[in-house]
Design an enzyme around this catalytic site. Structure first.
Site, mmCIF file in Angstrom:
data_model
loop_
_atom_site.group_PDB
_atom_site.id
_atom_site.type_symbol
_atom_site.label_atom_id
_atom_site.label_comp_id
_atom_site.label_asym_id
_atom_site.label_seq_id
_atom_site.Cartn_x
_atom_site.Cartn_y
_atom_site.Cartn_z
ATOM 1 N N LYS A 68 0.860 -1.188 0.000
ATOM 2 C CA LYS A 68 0.000 0.000 0.000
ATOM 3 C C LYS A 68 0.894 1.234 0.000
ATOM 4 O O LYS A 68 1.707 1.430 0.904
ATOM 5 C CB LYS A 68 -0.905 -0.005 1.237
ATOM 6 C CG LYS A 68 -1.771 1.234 1.339
ATOM 7 C CD LYS A 68 -2.757 1.147 2.492
ATOM 8 C CE LYS A 68 -3.556 2.430 2.611
ATOM 9 N NZ LYS A 68 -4.547 2.353 3.695
ATOM 10 N N ARG B 47 1.170 10.172 5.877
ATOM 11 C CA ARG B 47 1.310 8.754 6.178
ATOM 12 C C ARG B 47 2.614 8.144 5.649
ATOM 13 O O ARG B 47 2.739 6.938 5.536
ATOM 14 C CB ARG B 47 0.133 7.985 5.581
ATOM 15 C CG ARG B 47 -1.252 8.442 6.036
ATOM 16 C CD ARG B 47 -2.243 7.298 6.001
ATOM 17 N NE ARG B 47 -3.629 7.688 5.953
ATOM 18 C CZ ARG B 47 -4.312 8.291 6.944
ATOM 19 N NH1 ARG B 47 -3.696 8.597 8.069
ATOM 20 N NH2 ARG B 47 -5.581 8.583 6.792
ATOM 21 N N GLU C 241 7.574 -6.348 1.073
ATOM 22 C CA GLU C 241 6.396 -6.193 1.939
ATOM 23 C C GLU C 241 5.446 -7.385 1.772
ATOM 24 O O GLU C 241 4.909 -7.917 2.743
ATOM 25 C CB GLU C 241 5.641 -4.897 1.600
ATOM 26 C CG GLU C 241 6.193 -3.638 2.242
ATOM 27 C CD GLU C 241 5.824 -3.540 3.718
ATOM 28 O OE1 GLU C 241 5.195 -4.456 4.257
ATOM 29 O OE2 GLU C 241 6.191 -2.515 4.343
ATOM 30 N N LYS D 275 -2.170 -1.491 -3.917
ATOM 31 C CA LYS D 275 -3.038 -0.319 -3.834
ATOM 32 C C LYS D 275 -2.212 0.954 -3.916
ATOM 33 O O LYS D 275 -1.217 1.043 -3.212
ATOM 34 C CB LYS D 275 -3.784 -0.377 -2.499
ATOM 35 C CG LYS D 275 -4.683 0.786 -2.240
ATOM 36 C CD LYS D 275 -5.244 0.671 -0.845
ATOM 37 C CE LYS D 275 -6.008 1.947 -0.549
ATOM 38 N NZ LYS D 275 -6.428 2.034 0.797
ATOM 39 N N TYR E 256 -15.085 1.210 -6.827
ATOM 40 C CA TYR E 256 -16.329 1.966 -6.678
ATOM 41 C C TYR E 256 -17.200 1.845 -7.924
ATOM 42 O O TYR E 256 -18.345 2.267 -7.927
ATOM 43 C CB TYR E 256 -16.003 3.435 -6.374
ATOM 44 C CG TYR E 256 -15.145 3.572 -5.122
ATOM 45 C CD1 TYR E 256 -15.721 3.517 -3.864
ATOM 46 C CD2 TYR E 256 -13.754 3.687 -5.211
ATOM 47 C CE1 TYR E 256 -14.953 3.599 -2.716
ATOM 48 C CE2 TYR E 256 -12.962 3.764 -4.068
ATOM 49 C CZ TYR E 256 -13.569 3.713 -2.827
ATOM 50 O OH TYR E 256 -12.790 3.769 -1.699
HETATM 51 C C1 PBG Z 1 -7.417 3.291 5.595
HETATM 52 C C2 PBG Z 1 -7.672 3.226 4.137
HETATM 53 C C3 PBG Z 1 -7.500 4.206 3.143
HETATM 54 C C4 PBG Z 1 -7.986 3.669 1.958
HETATM 55 C C5 PBG Z 1 -8.412 2.379 2.239
HETATM 56 N N1 PBG Z 1 -8.180 2.119 3.580
HETATM 57 C C6 PBG Z 1 -7.043 5.603 3.250
HETATM 58 C C7 PBG Z 1 -5.646 5.925 3.586
HETATM 59 O O1 PBG Z 1 -4.779 5.091 3.721
HETATM 60 O O2 PBG Z 1 -5.435 7.129 3.788
HETATM 61 C C8 PBG Z 1 -8.031 4.393 0.632
HETATM 62 C C9 PBG Z 1 -9.067 3.910 -0.315
HETATM 63 C C10 PBG Z 1 -9.390 4.825 -1.428
HETATM 64 O O3 PBG Z 1 -8.731 5.861 -1.654
HETATM 65 O O4 PBG Z 1 -10.350 4.515 -2.128
HETATM 66 N N2 PBG Z 1 -6.115 3.474 5.965
#
Ligand code: PBG
Length: 341
Positions: free
Chosen positions: A213, A235, A251, A266, A331
């Site tokens: 991620k 983050r 990872e 992701k 989505y």
């Molecule tokens: C929670 C999380 C996030 C997303 C999924 N789980 C946001 C982030 O990490 O700030 C993002 C999903 C999206 O943008 O559709 N940490």
């Protein structure tokens, strides 16, 4: 032997022959539809930056799930907007947390739907970070650069956060989640969650880890939808640097060693190379999250009349699957499923 013997266009002449030789076939069977649960009753509040996506109260989420199932989509993933937030993310792991309430209601009404729980703390923390925050006293008074000061003045604690994540996963399993999907990016969280699930007798609940991620600007609209933007800093100390493919493989390897059953990359479209490399290297189910910003870009262009919406939506999903994903969190799930029917 080449032209004129070889004529690739022979296999492109009609839709009949094109679909006959198609290498990737899109189907709703791998789709996961994200849902944002909020307090109240009869609430359907559209997210400003994500037209067509809503904050839904539990009763509305249940209705939505029935529709999702009827469209042939097998799974939803739940995110929560709690009534109140604090410094230990209580609503994430308490038995009456908003997501746990929704999970119980959905299981009652639409039991065949695969319920996926996003395990993270940011939506439930008053500061919006995915872990416990330790603040230290400012080193300098009269800060020259607020950003620099902030960077020195807090830390996202890794190990103490694991216990809260594990508690969240167990609460979700107890509420009826079929799959646990940790998205926080703390080190060691898959192991902590696996251990806690097993100890609570949930050996059969699989983990789909958000293994690779990235710290992405494409999450912008989600943070509005889930009210989860960090109040200070960003983050980057836990999510991955978008520049790093080899680190992404590391990872994933670590999460599999810790017990992940399925893995995720992701965002999706800007990271197709990461998806492809993961598909080649790891023999477990591979998911991709087509995130909020990817959705918003396509939606916005379509609303401006700048692109053919349905065509671009379907192409984006097809390309994510061609790159290697067999599970796609998107989505677009409902709209795409309708077109595929
Ligand atoms: C929670 C999380 C996030 C997303 C999924 N789980 C946001 C982030 O990490 O700030 C993002 C999903 C999206 O943008 O559709 N940490």
């Amino acid at each position: 032997m080449a032209f004129p013997t070889d004529r690739p266009r022979r296999l492109r002449r009609t839709e009949a022959i094109r679909s006959f030789v198609r290498e990737t076939r899109l189907s709703p069977e791998g789709f996961v539809y994200p849902l944002f649960v909020c307090p109240g009753e009869g609430v359907r509040k559209e997210v400003r930056s994500m037209p067509g996506v809503f904050n839904l109260s539990v009763d509305e989420v249940v209705k939505e799930c029935a529709e999702v199932k009827s469209l042939g989509i097998p799974s939803v993933i739940l995110f929560g907007l709690p009534e109140s937030k604090d410094e230990v993310a209580t609503d994430a792991w308490s038995d009456d947390g908003i997501v746990q309430k929704a999970a119980r209601a959905i299981k009652r009404e639409v039991p065949a739907l695969l319920l996926m729980g996003d395990v993270c703390l940011c939506e439930y923390m008053s500061h919006g970070h995915c872990g416990l925050v330790e603040t230290t006293a400012p080193r300098s008074v009269g800060a020259a650069s607020v950003a620099a000061m902030i960077a020195e003045d807090y830390e996202i604690l890794n190990d103490p956060t694991l216990e809260l994540l594990a508690r969240t996963a167990v609460a979700q399993a107890k509420a009826g989640m079929d799959i646990i999907a940790p998205s926080d990016m703390m080190d060691g969280r898959v192991d902590a969650i696996r251990t806690a699930l097993d100890a609570a007798d949930y050996q059969n609940i699989p983990i789909l880890s958000y293994a690779a991620k990235f710290a992405s600007g494409f999450y912008g609209p989600f943070r509005e939808a889930a009210d989860s933007a960090p109040h200070f800093g960003d983050r980057r100390s836990y999510q991955m640097d978008p520049a790093n493919l080899r680190e992404a493989m590391r990872e994933i390897e670590l999460d599999l060693e810790e017990g992940a059953d399925m893995i995720m990359v992701k965002p999706a479209m800007p990271y197709l190379d990461v998806l492809h490399e993961a598909r080649l290297r790891f023999d477990v189910p591979l998911a991709a999250y087509q995130v909020s910003g990817e959705y918003a870009m396509i939606k916005a262009a379509a609303l401006n009349g700048w692109m053919d919406y349905e065509r671009v939506m379907m192409e984006s999903l097809l390309c994510i699957e061609r790159a290697g994903a067999s599970i796609v969190l998107t989505y677009f799930a409902k709209e795409a499923a309708r077109l595929l029917a």
